[in-house]
Write a protein that holds these residues in place. Structure first.
Motif, PDB file in Angstrom:
ATOM      1  N   ALA A  41       0.936  -1.233   0.166  1.00  0.00           N
ATOM      2  CA  ALA A  41      -0.058  -0.203   0.348  1.00  0.00           C
ATOM      3  C   ALA A  41       0.593   0.970   0.513  1.00  0.00           C
ATOM      4  O   ALA A  41       0.640   2.663  -0.797  1.00  0.00           O
ATOM      5  N   THR A  42       2.134   1.027   0.639  1.00  0.00           N
ATOM      6  CA  THR A  42       3.402   2.458   0.787  1.00  0.00           C
ATOM      7  C   THR A  42       3.137   2.852  -0.833  1.00  0.00           C
ATOM      8  O   THR A  42       2.996   3.531  -0.837  1.00  0.00           O
TER       9      THR A  42
ATOM     10  N   LYS B  14       2.608   1.680  -3.653  1.00  0.00           N
ATOM     11  CA  LYS B  14       1.249   2.307  -4.768  1.00  0.00           C
ATOM     12  C   LYS B  14       0.722   3.459  -3.936  1.00  0.00           C
ATOM     13  O   LYS B  14       0.597   4.401  -5.709  1.00  0.00           O
ATOM     14  N   MET B  15       1.149   4.152  -2.919  1.00  0.00           N
ATOM     15  CA  MET B  15       0.682   5.704  -2.845  1.00  0.00           C
ATOM     16  C   MET B  15       2.419   6.549  -2.911  1.00  0.00           C
ATOM     17  O   MET B  15       1.511   7.575  -3.439  1.00  0.00           O
ATOM     18  N   TYR B  16       3.613   6.433  -2.842  1.00  0.00           N
ATOM     19  CA  TYR B  16       4.115   6.754  -2.574  1.00  0.00           C
ATOM     20  C   TYR B  16       5.907   6.436  -3.489  1.00  0.00           C
ATOM     21  O   TYR B  16       6.281   6.962  -3.688  1.00  0.00           O
ATOM     22  N   GLY B  17       5.177   5.649  -4.578  1.00  0.00           N
ATOM     23  CA  GLY B  17       5.685   5.094  -5.907  1.00  0.00           C
ATOM     24  C   GLY B  17       6.363   3.948  -5.419  1.00  0.00           C
ATOM     25  O   GLY B  17       6.869   3.889  -4.322  1.00  0.00           O
ATOM     26  N   SER B  18       6.807   2.949  -6.590  1.00  0.00           N
ATOM     27  CA  SER B  18       8.190   2.337  -6.151  1.00  0.00           C
ATOM     28  C   SER B  18       9.547   2.591  -6.035  1.00  0.00           C
ATOM     29  O   SER B  18       9.765   1.173  -5.047  1.00  0.00           O
ATOM     30  N   GLU B  19       9.920   3.220  -5.618  1.00  0.00           N
ATOM     31  CA  GLU B  19      11.211   3.545  -5.081  1.00  0.00           C
ATOM     32  C   GLU B  19      11.613   3.941  -3.707  1.00  0.00           C
ATOM     33  O   GLU B  19      12.514   3.642  -2.495  1.00  0.00           O
ATOM     34  N   ILE B  20      10.346   3.760  -3.087  1.00  0.00           N
ATOM     35  CA  ILE B  20      10.417   4.359  -1.173  1.00  0.00           C
ATOM     36  C   ILE B  20      10.861   3.023  -0.653  1.00  0.00           C
ATOM     37  O   ILE B  20      10.230   2.163  -1.529  1.00  0.00           O
ATOM     38  N   ASP B  21      11.370   3.607   0.226  1.00  0.00           N
ATOM     39  CA  ASP B  21      11.974   1.944   1.010  1.00  0.00           C
ATOM     40  C   ASP B  21      10.499   1.831   1.720  1.00  0.00           C
ATOM     41  O   ASP B  21      10.565   2.490   2.819  1.00  0.00           O
ATOM     42  N   ALA B  22       9.668   1.400   1.684  1.00  0.00           N
ATOM     43  CA  ALA B  22       8.101   0.557   2.725  1.00  0.00           C
ATOM     44  C   ALA B  22       8.679   0.142   3.729  1.00  0.00           C
ATOM     45  O   ALA B  22       8.369   0.730   4.924  1.00  0.00           O
ATOM     46  N   SER B  23       9.523  -0.584   4.224  1.00  0.00           N
ATOM     47  CA  SER B  23       9.541  -1.242   5.719  1.00  0.00           C
ATOM     48  C   SER B  23      10.058   0.012   6.591  1.00  0.00           C
ATOM     49  O   SER B  23       9.425  -0.171   7.114  1.00  0.00           O
ATOM     50  N   LEU B  24      11.143   0.939   5.540  1.00  0.00           N
ATOM     51  CA  LEU B  24      11.919   1.977   6.795  1.00  0.00           C
ATOM     52  C   LEU B  24      10.524   3.310   6.754  1.00  0.00           C
ATOM     53  O   LEU B  24       9.952   3.999   7.958  1.00  0.00           O
ATOM     54  N   TYR B  25       9.218   3.237   5.857  1.00  0.00           N
ATOM     55  CA  TYR B  25       8.151   4.098   5.952  1.00  0.00           C
ATOM     56  C   TYR B  25       7.691   3.304   7.782  1.00  0.00           C
ATOM     57  O   TYR B  25       7.474   4.873   7.867  1.00  0.00           O
ATOM     58  N   LEU B  26       7.313   2.548   7.021  1.00  0.00           N
ATOM     59  CA  LEU B  26       6.147   1.292   8.554  1.00  0.00           C
ATOM     60  C   LEU B  26       6.655   1.779   9.728  1.00  0.00           C
ATOM     61  O   LEU B  26       6.405   1.232  10.679  1.00  0.00           O
TER      62      LEU B  26
END
Length: 443
Positions: free
Chosen positions: A240-241, A243-255
């Protein structure tokens, strides 16, 4: 008598805790009770693992232990654009605070809701008006007129900035007052235990809603005496992260900004898990139709599930669907009906695990090698250490040619199949079409 596996309500109310998850939940509650810091914990488990049943049982046990508790089904509120109001209203209505305190918290929440709502409205207006006025619109205008318009815009912008600077402190104060009021009220009352706010089904929500819940929790509800348990699959929130912020984002770090730590259900050694799964299957099957053979067929099916679950990492929900399918087979047959356990068990499993192989069984084109490879049957049929050998022998007999069966003792098989007046080569196809496929699950 039941045909379907127990629903959530029955599972929540069950007296027996087969997998020891209530004890695990008590450990979580102790962590929440001892922590001076507001915690956000994620129960990270895949779909069908029993997360909702656990969450509902945990809520009940927490109330029994005098915690203030909110159980919030995020998926049911997915339509609501105002996340703050949804979360705040659940706290106001479900925590049992006194009328005077409820009125106080509601007033503070209204102040915050107005600000949050105004921000949302402004954002929507920006979205609706984006691109309406373009620089190119001024290209043909007289330079003096353009300069005058520019001055008016600058003057209006100054007013907006001044107003925003003046209101910023007021808005921040409203947030702080709400947070302080919430923290104070959650530490008072009949018990000094904190609030446990359980957010379930978060990974099923729209990405925008799921992330809005996380952000609202962090910015407006992260206060002493309030803890959150997010019941979800973190991989789905990561998706979901992105999808919202782009595939380049480090989703694990964001969460990591929102979740302090993750927990998973207790794990068992294989032998113990086999035993527990067998108990679970028998518990599901006990209310289903009688097998007309003093429970022998039900015991055999429970043993089969304990043998094969590991190959496909079956979820509890998947096992419940298998039990429902087997229960339907029992309801449609009796001991005078041909229903070889070794064939019925695997046909039920193939129907869910490998529809392609099950389709071949229905058309009579399934061969022994198909089944042998899928279940990894042993080539050495003289071995008796592997409990799946019994299945291997049965399937070899019913799917092999006469030539391939040379040297194999088939007397016991021959007697059982002749009794029902069905040719050996037709038994699997008959069972697939007339017993297992009699009731089809929707696809």
């Amino acid at each position: 008598m039941k045909i379907l596996a127990p629903d959530v309500e029955q599972a929540v109310a069950a007296s027996e805790d087969i997998f020891g998850r209530d004890l695990f939940g008590d450990g979580l509650l102790k962590v929440f009770d001892l922590s001076d810091d507001p915690l956000v914990v994620a129960l990270d488990e895949p779909w069908g693992s029993g997360k909702t049943v656990f969450a509902r049982r945990l809520a009940s046990r927490a109330r029994d232990q005098k915690f203030k508790v909110v159980y919030f089904d995020a998926f049911k509120h997915d339509y609501d654009p105002d996340v703050f109001v949804s979360l705040a209203s659940q706290i106001i209505e479900e925590t049992g605070i006194r009328p005077k305190e409820k009125k106080e918290l509601k007033a503070k929440a209204k102040d915050v809701a107005k600000i949050v709502g105004l921000v949302a409205i402004k954002g929507a207006i920006r979205g609706l008006t984006a691109g309406v006025v373009r620089a190119s619109d001024f290209e043909d205008a007289n330079e003096d007129v353009a300069n005058e318009v520019g001055k008016e815009i600058e003057a209006e912008l100054d007013k907006i900035i001044d107003s925003r600077l003046e209101s910023a402190k007021t808005e921040q104060r409203a947030f702080e007052v709400f947070r302080q009021t919430l923290s104070t009220l959650m530490s008072t009352g009949d018990s000094d235990k904190p609030l446990i706010f359980i957010v379930d089904e978060l990974d099923r929500c729209r990405p925008t809603y799921a992330l809005s819940v996380l952000e609202t929790i962090k910015h407006l509800f992260s206060v002493k005496n309030v803890h959150f348990l997010l019941v979800c699959q973190l991989d789905q929130l990561s998706a979901a992260t992105r999808k919202m912020y782009g595939s380049e984002i480090d989703a694990s770090l964001y969460l990591e900004k929102f979740v302090h730590f993750r927990v998973t259900f207790p794990q068992f050694e294989k032998r113990e898990k086999d035993r527990l799964l067998k108990r679970f299957v028998l518990d599901v099957l006990k209310a289903m139709p009688d097998d007309d053979e003093s429970g022998r067929l039900k015991d055999g099916f429970a043993e089969f599930i304990s043998l094969v679950w590991e190959r496909g990492e079956y979820s509890l929900r998947r096992i419940e669907r298998l039990c429902t399918l087997f229960g339907l087979c029992l309801a449609f047959t009796n001991k005078k009906t041909i229903r070889h356990p070794a064939l019925i068990h695997i046909l039920c499993d193939l129907k869910l695990s490998s529809p392609m192989l099950f389709a071949k069984a229905k058309t009579g084109t399934l061969n022994y090698l198909d089944v042998k490879n899928f279940y990894r049957f042993s080539d050495d049929l003289d071995k008796r250490n592997n409990k799946l050998d019994w299945y291997s022998l049965n399937w070899r007999y019913f799917l092999s040619s006469t030539e391939e069966l040379k040297g194999m003792d088939v007397s016991g098989f021959r007697d059982s199949s002749f009794y029902y007046n069905i040719e050996r080569e037709d038994v699997v196809r008959f069972l697939a079409n007339n017993i297992v496929e009699r009731f089809a699950f929707p696809t």
